[in-house]
Design a protein around this motif. Structure first.
Motif, PDB file in Angstrom:
ATOM      1  N   GLN A   1      55.527  38.686  39.200  1.00 58.18           N
ATOM      2  CA  GLN A   1      54.485  37.568  38.107  1.00 58.18           C
ATOM      3  C   GLN A   1      53.018  37.629  38.457  1.00 58.18           C
ATOM      4  O   GLN A   1      52.327  38.381  38.838  1.00 58.18           O
ATOM      5  CB  GLN A   1      54.247  36.435  39.548  1.00 58.18           C
ATOM      6  N   ALA A   2      53.044  36.815  36.719  1.00 54.73           N
ATOM      7  CA  ALA A   2      51.832  37.150  36.046  1.00 54.73           C
ATOM      8  C   ALA A   2      50.350  36.003  36.322  1.00 54.73           C
ATOM      9  O   ALA A   2      50.287  34.813  36.898  1.00 54.73           O
ATOM     10  CB  ALA A   2      51.915  37.126  35.214  1.00 54.73           C
ATOM     11  N   PRO A   3      49.619  36.419  37.312  1.00 54.52           N
ATOM     12  CA  PRO A   3      48.674  35.624  37.614  1.00 54.52           C
ATOM     13  C   PRO A   3      48.292  34.973  36.815  1.00 54.52           C
ATOM     14  O   PRO A   3      47.744  35.279  35.748  1.00 54.52           O
ATOM     15  CB  PRO A   3      47.480  35.499  38.154  1.00 54.52           C
ATOM     16  N   SER A   4      47.745  33.073  37.043  1.00 54.26           N
ATOM     17  CA  SER A   4      47.383  32.636  35.379  1.00 54.26           C
ATOM     18  C   SER A   4      46.377  31.981  35.669  1.00 54.26           C
ATOM     19  O   SER A   4      45.924  31.818  34.631  1.00 54.26           O
ATOM     20  CB  SER A   4      48.344  30.699  36.254  1.00 54.26           C
ATOM     21  N   GLY A   5      45.634  32.752  36.701  1.00 55.14           N
ATOM     22  CA  GLY A   5      43.900  32.208  36.265  1.00 55.14           C
ATOM     23  C   GLY A   5      43.723  33.259  37.599  1.00 55.14           C
ATOM     24  O   GLY A   5      43.916  33.746  38.555  1.00 55.14           O
ATOM     25  N   LEU A   6      42.211  32.834  37.734  1.00 58.62           N
ATOM     26  CA  LEU A   6      40.594  33.826  38.533  1.00 58.62           C
ATOM     27  C   LEU A   6      41.769  33.284  39.889  1.00 58.62           C
ATOM     28  O   LEU A   6      41.960  33.551  40.787  1.00 58.62           O
ATOM     29  CB  LEU A   6      39.542  32.856  38.293  1.00 58.62           C
ATOM     30  N   ALA A   7      41.668  31.695  40.184  1.00 52.00           N
ATOM     31  CA  ALA A   7      42.428  31.322  41.145  1.00 52.00           C
ATOM     32  C   ALA A   7      42.960  31.672  41.630  1.00 52.00           C
ATOM     33  O   ALA A   7      43.218  32.295  43.356  1.00 52.00           O
ATOM     34  CB  ALA A   7      41.993  29.415  41.520  1.00 52.00           C
TER      35      ALA A   7
ATOM     36  N   GLY B   1      32.076  52.131  25.522  1.00 55.71           N
ATOM     37  CA  GLY B   1      33.379  53.002  26.222  1.00 55.71           C
ATOM     38  C   GLY B   1      34.094  51.216  27.273  1.00 55.71           C
ATOM     39  O   GLY B   1      34.548  51.870  28.719  1.00 55.71           O
ATOM     40  N   VAL B   2      33.781  50.372  26.953  1.00 55.17           N
ATOM     41  CA  VAL B   2      34.460  49.494  28.110  1.00 55.17           C
ATOM     42  C   VAL B   2      35.782  49.144  28.367  1.00 55.17           C
ATOM     43  O   VAL B   2      36.564  49.290  27.203  1.00 55.17           O
ATOM     44  CB  VAL B   2      33.246  48.082  27.597  1.00 55.17           C
ATOM     45  N   GLU B   3      36.314  48.498  28.424  1.00 57.14           N
ATOM     46  CA  GLU B   3      37.522  47.770  28.556  1.00 57.14           C
ATOM     47  C   GLU B   3      37.600  46.552  28.233  1.00 57.14           C
ATOM     48  O   GLU B   3      37.170  45.645  28.659  1.00 57.14           O
ATOM     49  CB  GLU B   3      38.072  48.081  30.335  1.00 57.14           C
ATOM     50  N   ASP B   4      39.170  46.767  27.613  1.00 55.21           N
ATOM     51  CA  ASP B   4      39.112  44.805  26.602  1.00 55.21           C
ATOM     52  C   ASP B   4      38.375  44.415  25.712  1.00 55.21           C
ATOM     53  O   ASP B   4      39.034  43.117  25.703  1.00 55.21           O
ATOM     54  CB  ASP B   4      38.598  43.965  28.126  1.00 55.21           C
ATOM     55  N   GLY B   5      37.906  45.666  25.146  1.00 53.47           N
ATOM     56  CA  GLY B   5      37.589  45.506  24.103  1.00 53.47           C
ATOM     57  C   GLY B   5      36.514  44.184  23.643  1.00 53.47           C
ATOM     58  O   GLY B   5      36.269  44.223  24.457  1.00 53.47           O
ATOM     59  N   GLU B   6      36.693  43.751  22.428  1.00 50.15           N
ATOM     60  CA  GLU B   6      35.845  42.839  22.439  1.00 50.15           C
ATOM     61  C   GLU B   6      35.744  41.450  23.262  1.00 50.15           C
ATOM     62  O   GLU B   6      34.676  41.023  23.303  1.00 50.15           O
ATOM     63  CB  GLU B   6      35.735  41.850  20.994  1.00 50.15           C
ATOM     64  N   ALA B   7      36.771  41.293  23.981  1.00 51.87           N
ATOM     65  CA  ALA B   7      36.331  40.326  25.083  1.00 51.87           C
ATOM     66  C   ALA B   7      36.244  40.465  25.913  1.00 51.87           C
ATOM     67  O   ALA B   7      35.713  39.412  26.886  1.00 51.87           O
ATOM     68  CB  ALA B   7      38.750  40.017  25.422  1.00 51.87           C
TER      69      ALA B   7
ATOM     70  N   THR C   1      33.056  38.399  25.473  1.00 49.59           N
ATOM     71  CA  THR C   1      32.935  37.172  24.612  1.00 49.59           C
ATOM     72  C   THR C   1      34.132  36.009  25.430  1.00 49.59           C
ATOM     73  O   THR C   1      33.984  34.999  25.694  1.00 49.59           O
ATOM     74  CB  THR C   1      33.876  37.252  23.425  1.00 49.59           C
ATOM     75  N   ALA C   2      34.643  36.894  27.178  1.00 48.62           N
ATOM     76  CA  ALA C   2      35.481  35.772  27.504  1.00 48.62           C
ATOM     77  C   ALA C   2      34.662  34.803  28.481  1.00 48.62           C
ATOM     78  O   ALA C   2      33.304  35.239  28.687  1.00 48.62           O
ATOM     79  CB  ALA C   2      36.498  37.014  28.129  1.00 48.62           C
ATOM     80  N   SER C   3      34.863  33.963  28.906  1.00 45.39           N
ATOM     81  CA  SER C   3      34.126  33.293  29.704  1.00 45.39           C
ATOM     82  C   SER C   3      33.869  34.133  31.086  1.00 45.39           C
ATOM     83  O   SER C   3      34.771  35.138  31.482  1.00 45.39           O
ATOM     84  CB  SER C   3      35.294  31.995  29.932  1.00 45.39           C
ATOM     85  N   ALA C   4      33.486  34.042  32.035  1.00 49.13           N
ATOM     86  CA  ALA C   4      32.917  34.236  33.472  1.00 49.13           C
ATOM     87  C   ALA C   4      34.235  34.454  33.931  1.00 49.13           C
ATOM     88  O   ALA C   4      34.417  35.667  34.920  1.00 49.13           O
ATOM     89  CB  ALA C   4      31.444  33.695  33.904  1.00 49.13           C
ATOM     90  N   GLN C   5      34.841  32.718  34.009  1.00 50.73           N
ATOM     91  CA  GLN C   5      35.835  33.446  34.931  1.00 50.73           C
ATOM     92  C   GLN C   5      36.938  33.831  34.213  1.00 50.73           C
ATOM     93  O   GLN C   5      37.750  34.777  35.540  1.00 50.73           O
ATOM     94  CB  GLN C   5      36.902  31.869  34.717  1.00 50.73           C
ATOM     95  N   ASP C   6      37.678  34.136  33.461  1.00 49.93           N
ATOM     96  CA  ASP C   6      38.125  35.393  32.730  1.00 49.93           C
ATOM     97  C   ASP C   6      37.977  36.669  32.659  1.00 49.93           C
ATOM     98  O   ASP C   6      38.451  37.259  32.905  1.00 49.93           O
ATOM     99  CB  ASP C   6      38.256  34.957  31.234  1.00 49.93           C
ATOM    100  N   ALA C   7      36.613  37.091  32.933  1.00 51.43           N
ATOM    101  CA  ALA C   7      36.232  37.662  32.477  1.00 51.43           C
ATOM    102  C   ALA C   7      36.630  38.571  33.967  1.00 51.43           C
ATOM    103  O   ALA C   7      36.175  39.981  34.197  1.00 51.43           O
ATOM    104  CB  ALA C   7      34.563  38.316  32.875  1.00 51.43           C
ATOM    105  N   LEU C   8      35.672  37.513  35.135  1.00 51.29           N
ATOM    106  CA  LEU C   8      36.257  38.085  36.416  1.00 51.29           C
ATOM    107  C   LEU C   8      37.652  38.822  36.485  1.00 51.29           C
ATOM    108  O   LEU C   8      38.379  39.361  37.485  1.00 51.29           O
ATOM    109  CB  LEU C   8      35.423  37.967  37.530  1.00 51.29           C
ATOM    110  N   ASN C   9      38.522  38.033  36.591  1.00 55.87           N
ATOM    111  CA  ASN C   9      39.973  37.656  36.406  1.00 55.87           C
ATOM    112  C   ASN C   9      40.312  38.550  35.905  1.00 55.87           C
ATOM    113  O   ASN C   9      40.882  39.714  36.609  1.00 55.87           O
ATOM    114  CB  ASN C   9      40.490  37.030  35.538  1.00 55.87           C
ATOM    115  N   ARG C  10      39.843  39.203  34.579  1.00 53.55           N
ATOM    116  CA  ARG C  10      40.213  40.674  34.169  1.00 53.55           C
ATOM    117  C   ARG C  10      40.088  42.044  34.850  1.00 53.55           C
ATOM    118  O   ARG C  10      40.727  42.525  34.774  1.00 53.55           O
ATOM    119  CB  ARG C  10      39.870  40.662  32.481  1.00 53.55           C
TER     120      ARG C  10
END
Length: 203
Positions: free
Chosen positions: A2-8, A123-129, A132-141
């Motif tokens: 199952q793919a996680p839907s978000g940080l929570a 050499g960061v992962e996830d490219g430009e995101a 630019t990603a929100s803090a929640q999305d960045a931590l989730n990644r």
């Protein structure tokens, strides 16, 4: 899987797996290590790990702040001076040293092309995101690889390499600043240097 839907969701599943396996939560949810991997502040990471929320932040502010933290972390890790870093960025990405300094100091937002170059440079992962990603999305990644590894250990090439050579743990992967690809290359080099190669008659 199952793919996680978000940080929570990711945190809930991680906690359940860690409890099931009797693994110390700090091995995968260390605030300092996650802050370094995401260029978020450690306080923000701690708040998010507790289930709290991060204050809204305009995307330009995110980019400036994360570039400033990333540059500062690079200098601390390498022992270099800002002038050296600026000169290298200027040379490799073909921008003026003034503009490179403004961006590394978090004072200016780079163009899309310059930001893409910085992704490659650091050499960061996830490219430009990454920027630019929100803090929640960045931590989730940052947490998803750990979740995938716990749910399906065979999906982790680094763990497969460790298993191949009988290495039982590698805390650097969880706590260090190396990416998984970089760590794999380091481990392969170490193993080649300490293990006899095929056709090697040394005993």
């Amino acid at each position: 899987m199952q793919a996680p839907s978000g940080l929570a969701d990711t945190l809930q599943r991680l906690d359940a797996l860690l409890a099931q396996q009797g693994t110390d939560r700090s091995q995968y949810l260390d605030p300092a290590a996650l802050a370094a991997r995401t260029a978020l502040t450690e306080d923000t990471v701690r708040t998010l790990l507790r289930g709290g929320g991060a204050p809204p932040e305009p995307v330009n502010d995110r980019v400036r702040a994360r570039l400033r933290r990333l540059a500062a972390a690079h200098l601390e890790r390498t022992g270099r001076r800002m002038s050296d870093l600026v000169a290298e960025i200027s040379r490799e990405l073909e921008v003026s040293e003034y503009w490179a300094r403004q961006v590394c100091d978090g004072k200016k937002v780079p163009s899309v092309e310059f930001l893409h170059g910085l992704v490659e440079f650091f050499g960061v992962e996830d490219g430009e995101a990454f920027f630019t990603a929100s803090a929640q999305d960045a931590l989730n990644r940052a947490l998803l690889p750990a979740l995938h590894t716990l749910e399906d250990p065979a999906s982790d090439p680094v763990q497969a390499l460790l298993d191949r050579y009988g290495v039982k743990s590698a805390d650097l992967r969880a706590h260090g600043s190396l990416t998984r690809h970089q760590l794999e290359r380091v481990l392969e080099g170490v193993m080649r240097s300490v293990l006899p190669q095929e056709g090697d008659d040394r005993r």
